[in-house]
Design an enzyme around this catalytic site. Structure first.
Site, PDB file in Angstrom:
ATOM      1  N   ASP A 151      73.758  24.652  48.722  1.00 41.80           N
ATOM      2  CA  ASP A 151      74.910  24.674  47.803  1.00 41.80           C
ATOM      3  C   ASP A 151      74.438  25.082  46.413  1.00 41.80           C
ATOM      4  O   ASP A 151      74.456  24.310  45.474  1.00 41.80           O
ATOM      5  CB  ASP A 151      75.568  23.283  47.773  1.00 41.80           C
ATOM      6  CG  ASP A 151      74.581  22.177  47.433  1.00 41.80           C
ATOM      7  OD1 ASP A 151      73.360  22.449  47.353  1.00 41.80           O
ATOM      8  OD2 ASP A 151      75.015  21.027  47.241  1.00 41.80           O
ATOM      9  N   GLU A 152      74.023  26.313  46.311  1.00 38.41           N
ATOM     10  CA  GLU A 152      73.521  26.811  45.040  1.00 38.41           C
ATOM     11  C   GLU A 152      73.803  28.311  44.965  1.00 38.41           C
ATOM     12  O   GLU A 152      74.831  28.713  44.471  1.00 38.41           O
ATOM     13  CB  GLU A 152      72.027  26.491  44.882  1.00 38.41           C
ATOM     14  CG  GLU A 152      71.569  26.647  43.439  1.00 38.41           C
ATOM     15  CD  GLU A 152      70.389  25.763  43.083  1.00 38.41           C
ATOM     16  OE1 GLU A 152      69.966  24.929  43.874  1.00 38.41           O
ATOM     17  OE2 GLU A 152      69.880  25.935  41.960  1.00 38.41           O
ATOM     18  N   ASP A 156      64.425  33.741  38.201  1.00 39.53           N
ATOM     19  CA  ASP A 156      64.005  34.264  39.496  1.00 39.53           C
ATOM     20  C   ASP A 156      63.995  35.787  39.483  1.00 39.53           C
ATOM     21  O   ASP A 156      63.027  36.425  39.907  1.00 39.53           O
ATOM     22  CB  ASP A 156      64.936  33.736  40.603  1.00 39.53           C
ATOM     23  CG  ASP A 156      64.968  32.212  40.663  1.00 39.53           C
ATOM     24  OD1 ASP A 156      65.075  31.584  39.593  1.00 39.53           O
ATOM     25  OD2 ASP A 156      64.874  31.643  41.761  1.00 39.53           O
ATOM     26  N   TRP A 185      63.514  32.263  31.743  1.00 34.82           N
ATOM     27  CA  TRP A 185      64.813  32.401  32.410  1.00 34.82           C
ATOM     28  C   TRP A 185      65.708  33.319  31.544  1.00 34.82           C
ATOM     29  O   TRP A 185      66.002  34.444  31.922  1.00 34.82           O
ATOM     30  CB  TRP A 185      65.430  31.008  32.650  1.00 34.82           C
ATOM     31  CG  TRP A 185      65.012  30.443  33.982  1.00 34.82           C
ATOM     32  CD1 TRP A 185      65.805  30.310  35.078  1.00 34.82           C
ATOM     33  CD2 TRP A 185      63.713  29.983  34.379  1.00 34.82           C
ATOM     34  NE1 TRP A 185      65.080  29.806  36.139  1.00 34.82           N
ATOM     35  CE2 TRP A 185      63.796  29.588  35.729  1.00 34.82           C
ATOM     36  CE3 TRP A 185      62.484  29.870  33.746  1.00 34.82           C
ATOM     37  CZ2 TRP A 185      62.705  29.096  36.441  1.00 34.82           C
ATOM     38  CZ3 TRP A 185      61.399  29.371  34.452  1.00 34.82           C
ATOM     39  CH2 TRP A 185      61.505  28.998  35.774  1.00 34.82           C
ATOM     40  N   GLU A 216      60.667  28.815  48.667  1.00 36.83           N
ATOM     41  CA  GLU A 216      60.848  28.396  47.278  1.00 36.83           C
ATOM     42  C   GLU A 216      59.616  27.665  46.757  1.00 36.83           C
ATOM     43  O   GLU A 216      59.144  27.916  45.658  1.00 36.83           O
ATOM     44  CB  GLU A 216      62.055  27.460  47.181  1.00 36.83           C
ATOM     45  CG  GLU A 216      62.254  26.864  45.793  1.00 36.83           C
ATOM     46  CD  GLU A 216      63.553  26.090  45.675  1.00 36.83           C
ATOM     47  OE1 GLU A 216      64.015  25.558  46.703  1.00 36.83           O
ATOM     48  OE2 GLU A 216      64.097  26.037  44.563  1.00 36.83           O
TER      49      GLU A 216
HETATM   50  C1  BGC Z   1      66.600  27.235  41.713  1.00 39.02           C
HETATM   51  C2  BGC Z   1      65.462  28.023  41.162  1.00 39.02           C
HETATM   52  C3  BGC Z   1      65.682  28.028  39.676  1.00 39.02           C
HETATM   53  C4  BGC Z   1      65.407  26.625  39.255  1.00 39.02           C
HETATM   54  C5  BGC Z   1      65.326  26.371  37.794  1.00 39.02           C
HETATM   55  C6  BGC Z   1      66.430  25.839  41.264  1.00 39.02           C
HETATM   56  O1  BGC Z   1      67.400  24.982  41.731  1.00 39.02           O
HETATM   57  O2  BGC Z   1      66.726  27.361  43.075  1.00 39.02           O
HETATM   58  O3  BGC Z   1      65.081  29.116  41.800  1.00 39.02           O
HETATM   59  O4  BGC Z   1      65.079  29.022  38.959  1.00 39.02           O
HETATM   60  O5  BGC Z   1      66.307  25.740  39.881  1.00 39.02           O
HETATM   61  O6  BGC Z   1      65.747  25.126  37.402  1.00 39.02           O
END
Ligand code: BGC
Length: 863
Positions: free
Chosen positions: A457-458, A465, A519, A731
């Site tokens: 759920d993201e 990334d 980011w 991940e």
């Molecule tokens: C994501 C990552 C992201 C990170 C940063 C995660 O939940 O899946 O890839 O960059 O949070 O907080």
């Protein structure tokens, strides 16, 4: 005779419905013609025109004709001339503008739904019948929705797009696509039929419980059908009053949760003309102007089914379910061919991995990923959900009627239909699989926008990334459309103080609003990478204001000591030393990371300012970078003992140009090598260090250690997941622990491309194909054999055409074959130090490497 091929408008081979009136043109040549001039020919309603082009490079050359009006179409051909001899005209490319002005939209937004409780909702069927006095000569459907939709004319789908119109920051931008529907229309009665569901616009998206109805409490479609007769006159077919709606057969739909479909609820014949819809409701028709977001033509290719995979194993489980392993982790859906009695339900469960011989669904969190099909009992039916998508390798069928036959169930990979542009292969099968896993993770996460993961759920457009993965992405696929569109959202969502959300589109589901280094820097680094790799100055011009605003924001974060301090930072995220529950707790000081990125982004913006002739900006951003780099040196690089055990810090010093002094650089390289050796060539870096550590080692004289890291198979390492059977990039370095259990962290995906960014090193250094000037106009071909590899090759479809590098090492004999397309100059550096300059054509080199045999024998040691 030279042939002009690969003609593109705004890099698209399908140039129907472009959002610009002056599309740039690109093409390739089939030989090394080195033309001096090029011409374009346009054939349209206004007749034929021929114009000289501003350049003969074939890379994003300015439109030479008068700007196109809305809907205007021309057939464009290109020819080139070298030494006074013209090639033939290329095959024509149809270039057609979309609706370029908001006032072009006159049909209404059709809204079948009112606000609904926070639970999974049904789809809506929408239909409109209309009469045509004759078969049109040309017909276009301009189509979008607030929600996700499918559309059909007279029972035939208008496209195979999935989850249209995709996800943008709907408060600012809503994209439409143009479909050529000429062949679907007929004289007399016709029917336009649509099914519409929540998607991203409404419904629940986001993590930590997510958020409902982020963009609105209704769903709606905006469809404008235009037909032209033989005279060329175009008219809009008015459908406003004809629309009728009914709750659809997808009785509960969620992007994360899945689709529950009841075939008994499909009214027979509803999608063709002549159906009696008198009992259906009249949806609300809102003026198109009620859509406050900008209506924009889609930039890139659509999301569609790309590849169907058959199961590699099928197993009947004790609980009666049938388990399928498709051998590959994908983003997509199951397509089933089923014949079941009326009312019978088949449920489809999905998971990326198995744990304790069960589907490992815990990492999916609230994305339960279960689809279900209830049969209408009308014979064999092929069904695939339309309004959801899952990340999975394994599936279980619950309630399958009878035996499963070959071909009954396929896993369909669904993602943006990008052109493949890059390939790599070497003599080590594990590295090849690592590369292949990265390709898959890119495919699975380029589902309209660049996401972190495709399964839980993201699935958000996490900026960090793609920031680290962009160079790899640009090599592997034509990612331009996805990234250009997404960058527009980055700019749209930026706040006046330059803040860039940590994921875009931003959803307020509880994550801190403050910016984070590495980011937000995507705002500057991704467009720059696109320029470096595609030579696209346009993307820099388009993003310049956003890039500057981001660096202005960074300047606000620089404290009195000229470094960043006190801010929320994700740092070297997922350093393996960080505990599962606190992935930001890395070896490297997060404020060194943050300050280093100020330098990197400020330098990029200064370089862009120089390209765009903005001298004042250039000086300002250069000064900011200089000020911060001076402070970084004083704080972190004056006494190197403080960072000696932090490989990411050492690599930043080398690869971000934080340290110039040759002696200090050498010392940094030595310390890095020592740290990597002390760590037993296990990975000791997170998101920030991982994409640069091999370069830092290779460029500081420690190539062996780079290979040592690359070839390590114990956890944590790049090849550890490969040794565990991974088919995508994980991940976490240990998303699956060596005992086969899933990492206990709440955030554990098996499909994140970020750590696969290392493949760019495989392309540039191991194979030796590195861009030097924008768009690969100049390349350095400098293979660096090692690690026991006996061969490596890379091919890249550059803006100028295919560049190829392939080497072999047999004992001491090194052999290199190179292909250079027209327009590209290559400097070739052989492992024995000999250099050559290569132009268009094929080239063959040999060298004797002293100790070459030893290089090829160290493989076992490196492991
Ligand atoms: C994501 C990552 C992201 C990170 C940063 C995660 O939940 O899946 O890839 O960059 O949070 O907080």
């Amino acid at each position: 005779m030279t042939a002009v091929t690969h003609v593109r408008a705004e890099l698209r081979a399908d140039a129907l419905g472009l959002g610009t009136s002056t599309p740039r043109l690109s093409w390739h040549l089939d030989d090394a013609a080195a033309p001096e001039v090029a011409q374009a020919r346009a054939v349209g309603a206004a007749g034929e025109q021929v114009a000289d082009l501003a350049s003969a490079t074939g890379v994003l050359v300015d439109w030479p004709f008068a700007p196109l009006g809305s809907r205007e179409a021309v057939d464009v051909s290109i020819r080139v001339s070298s030494h006074g001899e013209w090639s033939d005209w290329s095959a024509p490319l149809v270039v057609e503008a979309g609706l370029l002005d908001a006032t072009d939209w006159t049909e209404p937004l059709v809204v079948p739904s009112a606000a609904a409780p926070h639970e999974l909702r049904p789809s809506h069927l929408l239909r409109a019948e209309f009469d045509l006095p004759e078969v049109p000569v040309r017909a276009r459907l301009y189509a979008t929705a607030q929600g996700v939709f499918t559309a059909a004319l007279n029972g035939d789908p208008v496209s195979d797009e999935h989850l249209a119109p995709g996800w943008t920051s709907y408060t600012h931008r809503l994209r439409y696509r143009v479909h050529d529907v000429t062949a679907l229309l007929r004289e007399g009665p016709n029917a336009l039929a649509v099914e519409l569901a929540d998607g991203w616009f409404r419904g629940r998206i986001g993590f930590d419980g997510g958020l409902w109805d982020v963009y609105g409490e209704h769903v709606g479609t905006l469809l404008q059908l235009e037909v032209a007769d033989a005279s060329g006159a175009t008219r809009i077919v008015p459908l406003g009053d004809a629309w009728r709606s009914l709750p659809g057969p997808a009785v509960r739909v969620g992007l994360y949760e899945g689709e529950t479909y009841d075939a008994r609820l499909v009214p027979f014949g509803w999608d063709v003309a002549g159906f009696d819809d008198s009992s259906w409701s009249r949806p609300e028709a809102r003026a198109a102007s009620s859509v406050t977001a900008r209506l924009e033509a889609a930039i890139g290719e659509p999301v569609r089914p790309i590849e169907a995979l058959a199961p590699v194993t099928v197993e009947r489980r004790p609980n009666g379910r049938i388990r399928l392993d498709f051998g590959q982790n994908i983003s997509g859906l199951l397509r089933i061919a089923v014949d079941a009695p009326v009312g019978h339900t088949v449920r489809l469960h999905h998971a990326e991995v198995l744990e304790n011989d069960e589907l490992g669904t815990r990492p999916l969190r609230l994305a339960i990923s279960v689809d279900s099909y209830t049969s209408a009992g009308d014979g064999p039916v092929t069904w695939m959900p339309r309004f959801t998508i899952h990340g999975f390798r394994y599936a279980e069928l619950e309630g399958w009627p009878g035996e499963l036959s070959d071909g009954d169930v396929e896993a369909v990979a669904i993602h943006t239909d990008m052109e493949r542009r890059g390939w790599f292969e070497c003599s080590d099968p594990m590295l090849n699989r690592l590369h292949e896993n990265t390709v898959w993770s890119m495919r699975d996460n380029f589902v309209d926008l660049p996401t972190d993961c495709p399964q839980r759920d993201e699935r958000m457009g996490w900026t960090g990334d793609i920031q680290v993965f962009a160079p790899a992405a640009e090599f592997l696929y034509g990612a331009d459309g996805v990234l250009t569109s997404w960058l527009k959202d980055v700019a749209a969502e930026q706040e006046p103080d330059g803040w860039v959300p940590n994921f875009v589109p931003w959803v307020e589901c509880g994550f801190p609003r403050s910016a984070s280094a590495a980011w937000g820097d995507a705002a500057a680094i991704v467009p720059w990478t696109m320029y470096e790799r595609r030579g696209d100055l346009g993307v820099l011009a388009a993003q310049y204001a956003s890039m500057k605003a981001w660096v202005d924001h960074l300047e606000l974060r620089v404290g009195p000591d000229d470094v960043v301090e006190g801010s929320m930072e994700l740092g070297d995220w997922l350093d393996p030393a960080a505990p599962p529950e606190d992935p930001g707790l890395a070896r490297t000081d997060k404020y060194l990371v943050a300050s280093s990125y100020v330098v990197k982004s400020a330098r990029i913006v200064a370089d862009v300012a120089a390209l765009l002739d903005e001298a004042e900006d250039e000086a300002r951003y250069r000064a900011l970078a200089d000020r911060v780099v001076t402070a970084i040196r004083a704080r972190w690089f004056s006494d190197l003992a403080g960072i000696a055990d932090a490989p990411t810090a050492l690599a930043l010093g080398l690869e971000f140009g934080l340290v110039e002094d040759a002696a200090v650089r050498e010392r940094l390289g030595d310390l890095l090598s020592e740290a990597v050796r002390a760590g037993g060539h296990h990975v000791q870096t997170g998101f920030v260090g991982t994409p640069i550590i091999c370069d830092a080692l290779a460029s500081s004289g420690h190539l062996d250690d780079a290979y040592g890291l690359l070839l390590q198979q114990e956890c944590p390492s790049w090849l550890y997941p490969v040794s565990m059977g991974a088919t995508t990039i994980w991940e976490r370095w240990d998303s699956m622990l060596p005992d086969g259990s899933i990492n206990p962290g709440d955030m554990t995906s098996f499909n994140h491309y970020a750590l696969g960014g290392v493949v760019d090193f495989l392309h540039r250094v191991v194979a030796g194909l590195a861009p030097v000037a924008p768009g690969y106009r100049e390349v350095e071909i400098r293979p660096r054999p090692g690690g026991g590899l006996t061969s490596a090759s890379a091919r890249h479809l550059s803006p100028f055409g295919l560049i190829g590098v392939a080497w072999t090492l047999d004992g001491d004999a090194f052999v290199l074959d190179v292909v250079v397309p027209d327009g590209v100059t290559a400097s070739v550096v052989l492992p024995d130090g000999a250099t050559h300059s290569a132009h268009a054509g094929t080239h063959h080199y040999t060298a004797t490497i002293e100790g070459g045999a030893a290089l090829a024998e160290t493989q076992e040691d490196a492991r």
